[in-house]
Design an enzyme around this catalytic site. Structure first.
Site, PDB file in Angstrom:
ATOM      1  N   HIS A 160      51.075  30.335  37.335  1.00  0.00           N
ATOM      2  CA  HIS A 160      51.444  30.181  38.746  1.00  0.00           C
ATOM      3  C   HIS A 160      50.417  29.303  39.464  1.00  0.00           C
ATOM      4  O   HIS A 160      50.776  28.472  40.311  1.00  0.00           O
ATOM      5  CB  HIS A 160      51.533  31.546  39.430  1.00  0.00           C
ATOM      6  CG  HIS A 160      52.773  32.309  39.094  1.00  0.00           C
ATOM      7  ND1 HIS A 160      54.042  31.808  39.299  1.00  0.00           N
ATOM      8  CD2 HIS A 160      52.940  33.544  38.567  1.00  0.00           C
ATOM      9  CE1 HIS A 160      54.947  32.690  38.912  1.00  0.00           C
ATOM     10  NE2 HIS A 160      54.297  33.749  38.460  1.00  0.00           N
ATOM     11  N   CYS A 204      42.719  48.810  45.553  1.00  0.00           N
ATOM     12  CA  CYS A 204      41.938  48.685  46.789  1.00  0.00           C
ATOM     13  C   CYS A 204      42.669  47.787  47.776  1.00  0.00           C
ATOM     14  O   CYS A 204      43.272  46.770  47.399  1.00  0.00           O
ATOM     15  CB  CYS A 204      40.572  48.084  46.423  1.00  0.00           C
ATOM     16  SG  CYS A 204      39.599  47.446  47.804  1.00  0.00           S
ATOM     17  N   HIS A 262      40.855  35.316  33.320  1.00  0.00           N
ATOM     18  CA  HIS A 262      40.337  36.686  33.364  1.00  0.00           C
ATOM     19  C   HIS A 262      40.629  37.487  32.088  1.00  0.00           C
ATOM     20  O   HIS A 262      40.069  38.543  31.890  1.00  0.00           O
ATOM     21  CB  HIS A 262      40.929  37.432  34.577  1.00  0.00           C
ATOM     22  CG  HIS A 262      42.424  37.445  34.603  1.00  0.00           C
ATOM     23  ND1 HIS A 262      43.162  36.429  35.167  1.00  0.00           N
ATOM     24  CD2 HIS A 262      43.312  38.351  34.138  1.00  0.00           C
ATOM     25  CE1 HIS A 262      44.448  36.699  35.041  1.00  0.00           C
ATOM     26  NE2 HIS A 262      44.568  37.857  34.417  1.00  0.00           N
ATOM     27  N   THR A 270      49.922  34.602  35.658  1.00  0.00           N
ATOM     28  CA  THR A 270      49.327  34.270  36.955  1.00  0.00           C
ATOM     29  C   THR A 270      48.610  32.927  36.892  1.00  0.00           C
ATOM     30  O   THR A 270      48.672  32.123  37.831  1.00  0.00           O
ATOM     31  CB  THR A 270      48.348  35.372  37.388  1.00  0.00           C
ATOM     32  OG1 THR A 270      49.033  36.623  37.422  1.00  0.00           O
ATOM     33  CG2 THR A 270      47.778  35.079  38.762  1.00  0.00           C
ATOM     34  N   CYS A 315      47.354  33.561  31.253  1.00  0.00           N
ATOM     35  CA  CYS A 315      48.377  34.548  31.619  1.00  0.00           C
ATOM     36  C   CYS A 315      49.392  33.927  32.576  1.00  0.00           C
ATOM     37  O   CYS A 315      49.254  32.786  33.018  1.00  0.00           O
ATOM     38  CB  CYS A 315      47.750  35.795  32.223  1.00  0.00           C
ATOM     39  SG  CYS A 315      47.374  35.654  33.979  1.00  0.00           S
TER      40      CYS A 315
END
Length: 346
Positions: A47, A109, A65, A44, A42
């Site tokens: 990155h 969260c 993930h 991310t 992905c």
């Protein structure tokens, strides 16, 4: 589960990965060990590859993930998951104690751990995770297709928060991997979707998927959308480009009382035309990751063919070739979703 030696791909910094042998982590209480089949790369992850997240992930991290796999073993106290089930992981581990968690917003969260960034992830043959992160797949769903469920869940969350109703006019600004998925989920929900994108390769993919597309460099986006909608504008706008021109366009194309969903992460603070929010009574909605219901919706959309997985998945590499896969994706003008085949080839 007896101790097993597995292959795992470790990020070492400086745009490099090392595939090494490691001991699989046995599931503890409340945990499940998954034999990973596929893992997507992905934005991310890119990155991380570019070194932009070294302070967070370190130089000894297994990332990944967007995955699919089969339950290998379960830990003590896990009675809702059994070995042999096909699953995906919703890679969010919340604290349960912060104000956001106590208000039922565990997905944002205040102490959230993102699995595969803050912990080791799915670019390894066996991945052990908290049982509460698992979603069970239909037996007949292809495992490569199932690796798209995590990013599709992002799109499902975005579309759900938009309040999109069948028949509404939708503009998706940005036709990259997430933008394309948002467009497909919005179309599956009954929206009349137009994709705005400047990259000709991404425009071609959008058109291949049956979408009307606009290149705003060549065609005036506002004039075109107004012409399509009787000068009304778009009822729902998704900003997925992460650019200032995209932010400018999101208010310009919006209809009276339109809902604008901010999907992209903007590295720098964009300038937003707040006058349009007053003038047209617009709504701006922030959308981050997903909730359990978005995962269940994503499974249903992928399983039903609402997302054309074969078009979205543009290449597949073996775990041993992860370095070459990241290098190829980094320089590719045409890739949409790249998968790593982690498990043994069937």
């Amino acid at each position: 589960m007896t101790t097993q030696t597995i292959s795992a791909a470790y990020y070492r910094g400086n745009k490099s990965f090392a595939v090494e042998q490691a001991a699989a982590t046995a599931p503890g209480p409340g945990e499940v060990a998954i034999r990973v089949a596929y893992c997507g790369i992905c934005g991310t992850d890119m990155h991380v590859y570019h070194g932009n997240m070294d302070a967070r992930v370190g130089l000894n991290r297994v990332i990944g993930h967007e995955m699919s796999g089969v339950v290998e073993a379960v830990g003590k106290g896990v009675d809702t998951i059994t070995p042999g089930q096909k699953v995906v992981v919703r890679p969010l581990d919340h604290c349960g104690e912060c104000p956001a968690c106590k208000r039922g917003h565990q997905h944002i969260c205040q102490n959230l751990k993102f699995l595969g960034l803050d912990t080791d992830g799915a670019m390894q043959e066996i991945w052990t995770v908290p049982a509460h992160t698992l979603h069970v797949l239909p037996d007949d769903l292809r495992m490569d297709h199932a690796a798209l469920i995590e990013p599709v869940a992002v799109a499902c969350h975005d579309v759900r928060l938009s309040g999109l109703q069948p028949g509404e006019d939708v503009v998706v600004i940005g036709g990259g991997p997430i933008g394309i998925l948002v467009a497909m989920v919005a179309r599956d929900a009954g929206g009349n979707v137009v994709i705005s994108e400047v990259n000709p390769n991404r425009l071609a993919i959008g058109e291949k998927l049956g979408f009307d597309t606009i290149n705003p460099i060549e065609t005036d986006l506002v004039t075109t959308i107004n012409g399509r909608t009787g000068d009304k504008g778009a009822d729902v706008v998704f900003e997925v480009s992460g650019t200032q021109p995209g932010v400018d366009a999101m208010t310009a194309v919006a209809a009276t009382r339109a809902r604008i969903v901010m999907v992209a992460i903007h590295a720098q603070k964009p300038q937003i035309d707040l006058f349009q929010f007053f003038w047209r009574e617009l709504q701006l909605v922030g959308a981050r990751v997903y909730e359990p219901e978005d995962y269940e919706k994503a499974i249903a959309v992928v399983a039903s063919g609402g997302v054309d997985a074969d078009v979205v998945i543009t290449d597949v590499s073996r775990l041993a070739d992860i370095q070459a896969a990241f290098e190829a994706l980094d320089r590719s003008p045409t890739a949409m979703k790249s998968l790593i085949e982690v498990g043994p080839r069937s």
